[in-house]
Design an enzyme around this catalytic site. Structure first.
Site, PDB file in Angstrom:
ATOM      1  N   HIS A 168       0.800  -1.225   0.000  1.00  0.00           N
ATOM      2  CA  HIS A 168       0.000   0.000   0.000  1.00  0.00           C
ATOM      3  C   HIS A 168       0.833   1.275   0.000  1.00  0.00           C
ATOM      4  O   HIS A 168       0.367   2.324  -0.421  1.00  0.00           O
ATOM      5  CB  HIS A 168      -1.025  -0.039   1.137  1.00  0.00           C
ATOM      6  CG  HIS A 168      -2.163  -0.969   0.805  1.00  0.00           C
ATOM      7  ND1 HIS A 168      -2.235  -2.247   1.279  1.00  0.00           N
ATOM      8  CD2 HIS A 168      -3.209  -0.822  -0.038  1.00  0.00           C
ATOM      9  CE1 HIS A 168      -3.307  -2.842   0.772  1.00  0.00           C
ATOM     10  NE2 HIS A 168      -3.913  -2.000  -0.027  1.00  0.00           N
ATOM     11  N   GLU A 188     -10.971 -11.073  -5.272  1.00  0.00           N
ATOM     12  CA  GLU A 188      -9.556 -10.973  -4.903  1.00  0.00           C
ATOM     13  C   GLU A 188      -9.119 -12.129  -4.015  1.00  0.00           C
ATOM     14  O   GLU A 188      -7.982 -12.196  -3.594  1.00  0.00           O
ATOM     15  CB  GLU A 188      -9.255  -9.620  -4.251  1.00  0.00           C
ATOM     16  CG  GLU A 188     -10.137  -9.241  -3.089  1.00  0.00           C
ATOM     17  CD  GLU A 188      -9.797  -7.872  -2.515  1.00  0.00           C
ATOM     18  OE1 GLU A 188      -8.797  -7.262  -2.911  1.00  0.00           O
ATOM     19  OE2 GLU A 188     -10.546  -7.415  -1.631  1.00  0.00           O
ATOM     20  N   ASP A 196      -4.473  -8.528  -4.399  1.00  0.00           N
ATOM     21  CA  ASP A 196      -4.734  -9.568  -3.402  1.00  0.00           C
ATOM     22  C   ASP A 196      -4.940 -10.923  -4.049  1.00  0.00           C
ATOM     23  O   ASP A 196      -4.597 -11.950  -3.447  1.00  0.00           O
ATOM     24  CB  ASP A 196      -5.943  -9.187  -2.540  1.00  0.00           C
ATOM     25  CG  ASP A 196      -5.540  -8.224  -1.440  1.00  0.00           C
ATOM     26  OD1 ASP A 196      -4.533  -8.495  -0.768  1.00  0.00           O
ATOM     27  OD2 ASP A 196      -6.203  -7.191  -1.267  1.00  0.00           O
ATOM     28  N   CYS A 207      -9.365  -3.569 -10.882  1.00  0.00           N
ATOM     29  CA  CYS A 207      -8.897  -2.376 -10.173  1.00  0.00           C
ATOM     30  C   CYS A 207      -7.557  -2.609  -9.472  1.00  0.00           C
ATOM     31  O   CYS A 207      -7.058  -1.730  -8.785  1.00  0.00           O
ATOM     32  CB  CYS A 207      -9.940  -1.873  -9.189  1.00  0.00           C
ATOM     33  SG  CYS A 207     -10.302  -3.044  -7.886  1.00  0.00           S
TER      34      CYS A 207
HETATM   35  C1  PEP Z   1      -6.422  -5.315  -4.956  1.00  0.00           C
HETATM   36  O1  PEP Z   1      -6.276  -6.111  -4.027  1.00  0.00           O
HETATM   37  O2  PEP Z   1      -6.047  -5.547  -6.120  1.00  0.00           O
HETATM   38  C2  PEP Z   1      -7.067  -4.016  -4.725  1.00  0.00           C
HETATM   39  C3  PEP Z   1      -7.376  -3.217  -5.709  1.00  0.00           C
HETATM   40  O3  PEP Z   1      -7.297  -3.635  -3.443  1.00  0.00           O
HETATM   41  P1  PEP Z   1      -6.149  -3.170  -2.437  1.00  0.00           P
HETATM   42  O4  PEP Z   1      -4.903  -2.960  -3.242  1.00  0.00           O
HETATM   43  O5  PEP Z   1      -6.623  -1.916  -1.782  1.00  0.00           O
HETATM   44  O6  PEP Z   1      -6.071  -4.309  -1.490  1.00  0.00           O
HETATM   45 MG    MG Z   2      -7.355  -5.870  -2.217  1.00  0.00          MG
END
Ligand code: PEP
Ligand code: MG
Length: 639
Positions: free
Chosen positions: A235, A476, A500, A547
Site C-alpha cells: 500500500h 480478490e 490480493d 482495479c
Molecule cells: C487489490 O487487491 O487488487 C485491490 C485493488 O485492493 P487493495 O490494493 O486496496 O487491497
Molecule cells: Mg485488495
C-alpha cells in the site's frame, strides 16, 4: 542517521542499489532517514564534548514522554477505572526514577554512547533484572519497563541533533498504550503515523512506511520515498503512485549506507537508488527525470481524446482514489469515473471514527464532482496492513489471512451500517456503486445485502433522502474466482483486485520483498482465475472490471483486454500511459495473445510471449528505449 561516520561529503558514493520500482519518476534531493518505529535504534559513539548535549537530549526526552503520558491521563481519566490509571502513574514514576537516569548517564559518560543507545542498554539491563526474579507478578513488570523505554526512544527520535531543517514528531495516542489499558483480548493497534515536518524538498528513507505514514506526509515537500521492504502492490507504493511521488521499495540494506542530509537519487522507473552520487550521475538522472516528465506531459496532452483500441473498440479507464482531493485530480487525468474509492483511508490516521454525516458529506461531494460519471465506493478494507485507531482487530499470526475487510465489517455491524447509510444517502446525488472487499463466501454477500436493506429501512423510517446502490463484489480471494458463476447470480458487478488475488492465490505476502519476483500476475494460475471470473460475469450479464495494479501495467493490460475486460481502474497518473498503450493494439491481437498465454506453463513464459509480441511497439512507454547501460534485474518489477 545510521552510523558515526564522517560528514557526508567525505563518504564515498554508493549505488546503484536495486529495489522495486514502486512509483515512476526520478527525484534528486536530500535524504531524511526515519528509523522511529522500525525497531532500529541509532547507535553512535559520542565525543566528550557531546556528552552534555546527549544528557540534555535525554532529560528533554524524559520530559516529553512525561508530558505525553500526562496528556493521555487527562484525556482518559474520566472513563477508565482507577486501576488502569495507576498503570499510567507507574510509567510516570519509572520515567522519573533516578536509577534509570543514573544508568543512562553512565552509558553516555563512561561508555561514550549517544542517548538512544544509552537508553537501549539501560532498559535492556532493567528488563533482564525483572526477567530473572521468581515472582511472576514482578517478572511481568518487564513489559512496563520496555514500554517506558519505547516512549523514551520515540521522544528521542523527535529530537535528532544536527539536522536543523527537519523536525520529527511522533505524538502519543491513547491507542499506543495497547492492551493493558483497553483490557479484553489482545488487540492489534496501529503504530501512529510518523508526523514528519520538512522545510525543503526531501526524500524519505525508511525501513518501512505504513499507508498512514505515507498519507500523513502529503502536505510536506516530500519528493521521493525509499523503503527497505515493500513491493509494487504494497500500500505504500500504491499511495506513492497516487501522490505521483517517485518511489523505490524493497531496497534491502539501504539504511546501512544512507545518512540524513545525504544527496540521493530515487529512480522509480528503473528501481534504482544512488547515494551521494557523482556529478555525472546526477546529471544523467536529471536528464532521465526530465525525459520522463516531458513524456508524461506529452501523453497527458491526449487525455481528452476517447480511449479506444486501434480497431476502434472503446475501453473505459477509471481512477483508483485513496484521498478525497485525488478525486478532482482523477478527473483532470481524464478518468471516466472512479472505479475504486478506498474508503478505509477515512478511518486510518484519525483519532475518532468518521461519523455517518462526515462520510456522507465526503461521498456526496465526490459523487457530485464526478457526476454523471460513476463512483465505486469500496466499503472499508481495514485490517491486514491497514490499521485504524478506532476499530480493534484481534492480534493474529497472519493479519492478511485474518479479520480484514468484510470480515471486520461484519464483526462491527454498527460501524459498517453507518458507512452503508452514508453511501446510500450520497447515492441520492450521483451514480454511486458499492463494492465489498475480500469476499470469500456467498454468506458474506448475503449478510451485506441484509445490512444494506436494514440501513435503507433506517433511513426511510427517518425520512432521510437516499438512492439505491448496486452491490458489487471484489474478486480478490481465489474462492470467489472459483465460485464466480455462483457469485455472478447474486452480485451486481465484479471488480478484480489482482493485488490480493496474486497474494492469496500464490500464497505470497504482497509485502514480501524476498518473493516479489514470484508474485506475478502473469502466472498462469492468475490468468485462469481472471478468465473464469470474466466468463462467469459475462455469462450472467454483469460488468467485470479490474482495479488491481495489473490494470496499470502496459504489458499486463493487454492480457486483460484479451480476456474481455473493457473497464480498467488504476492510479490516475497511469491513465495517460495506458490510454496510449491501448491505442496501439487491436482487440484481435490481444485475444490471440491471451488465448496463447492461457495455455503456457509459467509466468516467465507468459511474460516472454507478451514482450515478444508487443515490447518493441511499446518501448517508449515501457521506458526501455532509454535504459543505457541496462541495469541488472529487477528492472520492471512484477505488478
Ligand atoms: C487489490 O487487491 O487488487 C485491490 C485493488 O485492493 P487493495 O490494493 O486496496 O487491497
Ligand atoms: Mg485488495
Amino acid at each position: 542517521m545510521s552510523s558515526d561516520s564522517p560528514p557526508s561529503s567525505e563518504l564515498p558514493s554508493v549505488g546503484p542499489l536495486y529495489g522495486i520500482a514502486g512509483s515512476p519518476g526520478v527525484a534528486i534531493a536530500t535524504a531524511l532517514v526515519l528509523e522511529a518505529g522500525t525497531g532500529r535504534i541509532p547507535r553512535r559513539s559520542v565525543l566528550k564534548e557531546e556528552h552534555e548535549g546527549e544528557l540534555a537530549r535525554y532529560a528533554d526526552a524524559v520530559e516529553d514522554a512525561q508530558a505525553q503520558i500526562a496528556e493521555v491521563h487527562a484525556r482518559v481519566a474520566s472513563n477508565l477505572p482507577a486501576e488502569h490509571l495507576k498503570i499510567l502513574e507507574a510509567y510516570q514514576m519509572m520515567l522519573a526514577d533516578p536509577t534509570l537516569a543514573g544508568a543512562v548517564k553512565h552509558e553516555i559518560i563512561d561508555k561514550g554512547r549517544n542517548a538512544e543507545w544509552a537508553v537501549e542498554v539501560a532498559i535492556q539491563n532493567m528488563v533482564r533484572e525483572f526477567d530473572s526474579v521468581d515472582d511472576a507478578y514482578l517478572r511481568e513488570r518487564k513489559h512496563d519497563v520496555a514500554f517506558v523505554g519505547d516512549r523514551l526512544q520515540r521522544a528521542l527520535s523527535a529530537n535528532i541533533p544536527s539536522i536543523p531543517s527537519f523536525r520529527l514528531s511522533k505524538p502519543l495516542a491513547v491507542e499506543d498504550l495497547g492492551p493493558r489499558i483497553s483490557g479484553g483480548p489482545r488487540m492489534r493497534r496501529p503504530t501512529p503515523p510518523l508526523g514528519v515536518r520538512v522545510a525543503q524538498p526531501t526524500i524519505i528513507v525508511a525501513h518501512d512506511l505504513s499507508p498512514a505514514d505515507t498519507a500523513a506526509m502529503i502536505r510536506e515537500p516530500i519528493v521521493g520515498f525509499i523503503t527497505e521492504v515493500g513491493t509494487r502492490t504494497s500500500h505504500t507504493s500504491i499511495m506513492a503512485r497516487a501522490l505521483e511521488i517517485p518511489a523505490v521499495v524493497g531496497v534491502s540494506g539501504v539504511l546501512e549506507h544512507v545518512r540524513t542530509g545525504d544527496t540521493i537519487i530515487v529512480d522509480g522507473i528503473r528501481g534504482e537508488v544512488h547515494i551521494r552520487p557523482s556529478r555525472e550521475l546526477l546529471e544523467r538522472a536529471r536528464v532521465r527525470g526530465d525525459k520522463h516528465s516531458s513524456r508524461t506531459q506529452l501523453l497527458r496532452m491526449r487525455l481528452r481524446e476517447p480511449t479506444t483500441l486501434a480497431c476502434g473498440t472503446p475501453v473505459n479507464l477509471l481512477a483508483n482514489v485513496e484521498l478525497p482531493h485525488e478525486a478532482l485530480l482523477a478527473m483532470e487525468h481524464g478518468a471516466e469515473g472512479i472505479g475504486l474509492y478506498r474508503t478505509e483511508f477515512l478511518y486510518i490516521d484519525k483519532k475518532e471514527l468518521p461519523t455517518e454525516d462526515e462520510q456522507f458529506e465526503l461521498y456526496r461531494t465526490i459523487a457530485q464532482m464526478v457526476n454523471p460519471r460513476p463512483v465505486t465506493l469500496r466499503t472499508f478494507d481495514l485490517g491486514g496492513d491497514k490499521m485504524a485507531n478506532n476499530v480493534s482487530v484481534p492480534e493474529e499470526m497472519n493479519p492478511a489471512l485474518g479479520t480484514r475487510a468484510i470480515r471486520l465489517a461484519l464483526r462491527e455491524p454498527d460501524i459498517f451500517r453507518a458507512q452503508l447509510r452514508a453511501m446510500l444517502r450520497a447515492a441520492a446525488f450521483g451514480d454511486i456503486r458499492v463494492m465489498i472487499p475480500m469476499v470469500s463466501s456467498l454468506t458474506e454477500l448475503r449478510a451485506v445485502r441484509a445490512l444494506v436493506a436494514r440501513a435503507e429501512r433506517e433511513l426511510d423510517d427517518k425520512g432521510v433522502a437516499r438512492g439505491a446502490v448496486p452491490i458489487g463484489v471484489m474478486i480478490e480471494v481465489p474462492a470467489a474466482a472459483i465460485c464466480a458463476d455462483l457469485f455472478a447470480r447474486e452480485a451486481d458487478f465484479f471488480s478484480l483486485g489482482t493485488n490480493d488475488l496474486v497474494q492469496y492465490a500464490l500464497a505470497i505476502d504482497r509485502g514480501s520483498h524476498e518473493l516479489a519476483r514470484l508474485a506475478s500476475p502473469f502466472d498462469p494460475s492468475i490468468l485462469r482465475l481472471i478468465n473464469m471470473t470474466v466468463r462467469a460475469g459475462h455469462a450472467n450479464d454483469i460488468p467485470v472490471s479490474v482495479c488491481g495494479a495489473m490494470a496499470s501495467d502496459p504489458l499486463a493490460v493487454l492480457l486483460l483486454i484479451g480476456m474481455g475486460i473493457r473497464d480498467l481502474s488504476m492510479e490516475a497518473a497511469a491513465i495517460a500511459e495506458i490510454k496510449e498503450t491501448l491505442r496501439r493494439v487491436t482487440a484481435d491481437e490481444c485475444e490471440a495473445l491471451a488465448a496463447e498465454c492461457l495455455q503456457l506453463g509459467t509466468a516467465a513464459e507468459v511474460e516472454l510471449a507478451v514482450a515478444e509480441g508487443f515490447a518493441t511497439r511499446l518501448s517508449d512507454i515501457l521506458g526501455s528505449d532509454e535504459l543505457t547501460p541496462p541495469p541488472p534485474p529487477p528492472r520492471r518489477s512484477p505488478v
